[in-house]
Design a protein around this motif. Structure first.
Motif, PDB file in Angstrom:
ATOM      1  N   GLU A 167       0.777  -1.135   0.044  1.00 58.39           N
ATOM      2  CA  GLU A 167       0.133  -0.223   0.066  1.00 58.39           C
ATOM      3  C   GLU A 167       0.860   1.408   0.059  1.00 58.39           C
ATOM      4  OE1 GLU A 167      -0.121  -1.931   3.180  1.00 58.39           O
ATOM      5  OE2 GLU A 167      -1.081  -3.393   2.276  1.00 58.39           O
ATOM      6  N   SER A 209      -6.458  -1.161  -6.503  1.00 55.13           N
ATOM      7  CA  SER A 209      -7.557  -0.710  -5.844  1.00 55.13           C
ATOM      8  C   SER A 209      -6.971   0.632  -5.287  1.00 55.13           C
ATOM      9  CB  SER A 209      -8.168  -1.555  -4.749  1.00 55.13           C
ATOM     10  OG  SER A 209      -9.272  -0.938  -4.339  1.00 55.13           O
ATOM     11  N   GLU A 210      -8.065   1.471  -4.975  1.00 55.67           N
ATOM     12  CA  GLU A 210      -7.927   2.736  -4.323  1.00 55.67           C
ATOM     13  C   GLU A 210      -8.801   2.948  -3.422  1.00 55.67           C
ATOM     14  OE1 GLU A 210      -7.276   5.953  -6.999  1.00 55.67           O
ATOM     15  OE2 GLU A 210      -6.060   4.931  -8.242  1.00 55.67           O
ATOM     16  N   SER A 211      -8.376   3.916  -2.250  1.00 53.54           N
ATOM     17  CA  SER A 211      -9.483   4.203  -1.292  1.00 53.54           C
ATOM     18  C   SER A 211      -8.945   5.458  -0.626  1.00 53.54           C
ATOM     19  CB  SER A 211      -9.720   3.068  -0.047  1.00 53.54           C
ATOM     20  OG  SER A 211      -8.384   2.906   0.397  1.00 53.54           O
ATOM     21  N   ARG A 235      -3.221   3.668  -2.373  1.00 53.21           N
ATOM     22  CA  ARG A 235      -3.396   2.699  -3.697  1.00 53.21           C
ATOM     23  C   ARG A 235      -2.774   1.555  -3.058  1.00 53.21           C
ATOM     24  NH1 ARG A 235      -1.871   7.640  -6.201  1.00 53.21           N
ATOM     25  NH2 ARG A 235      -0.843   8.071  -3.942  1.00 53.21           N
ATOM     26  N   TYR A 236      -3.520   0.461  -3.551  1.00 52.35           N
ATOM     27  CA  TYR A 236      -3.332  -0.692  -3.239  1.00 52.35           C
ATOM     28  C   TYR A 236      -2.476  -1.570  -4.436  1.00 52.35           C
ATOM     29  CZ  TYR A 236      -6.056   0.658   0.465  1.00 52.35           C
ATOM     30  OH  TYR A 236      -6.603   1.201   1.792  1.00 52.35           O
TER      31      TYR A 236
END
Length: 76
Positions: A39, A58-60, A68-69
């Motif tokens: 991450e 993926s993002e959160s 960002r993952y």
């Protein structure tokens, strides 16, 4: 495998130390025929990790910080 935080002192950045750490990490992961993930919330780190085969999957947003993952698939 999970790659935790790594860093290089600002006075030693640009000397290839971070790249050497990543090359070693990737070598160990590849020897185990495994995937790796991490991450990061730093834009320039995304570009750095992409050089070693990681891709954003993926993002959160956590407390207003974009995360960002990233995953590195099995290497042939």
């Amino acid at each position: 495998w999970h790659l935790g935080s790594i860093g290089v002192l600002p006075s030693h950045q640009g000397l290839g130390i971070g790249s050497m750490l990543m090359e070693r990490f990737c070598m160990e992961v590849d020897a185990c025929k495994a995937e790796a993930y991490l991450e990061t919330d730093v834009d320039k780190n995304v570009r750095f990790y992409e050089r070693f085969g990681f891709k954003v999957v993926s993002e959160s947003e956590i407390f207003g910080v974009r995360n960002r993952y990233m995953l590195r698939d099995l290497q042939p």
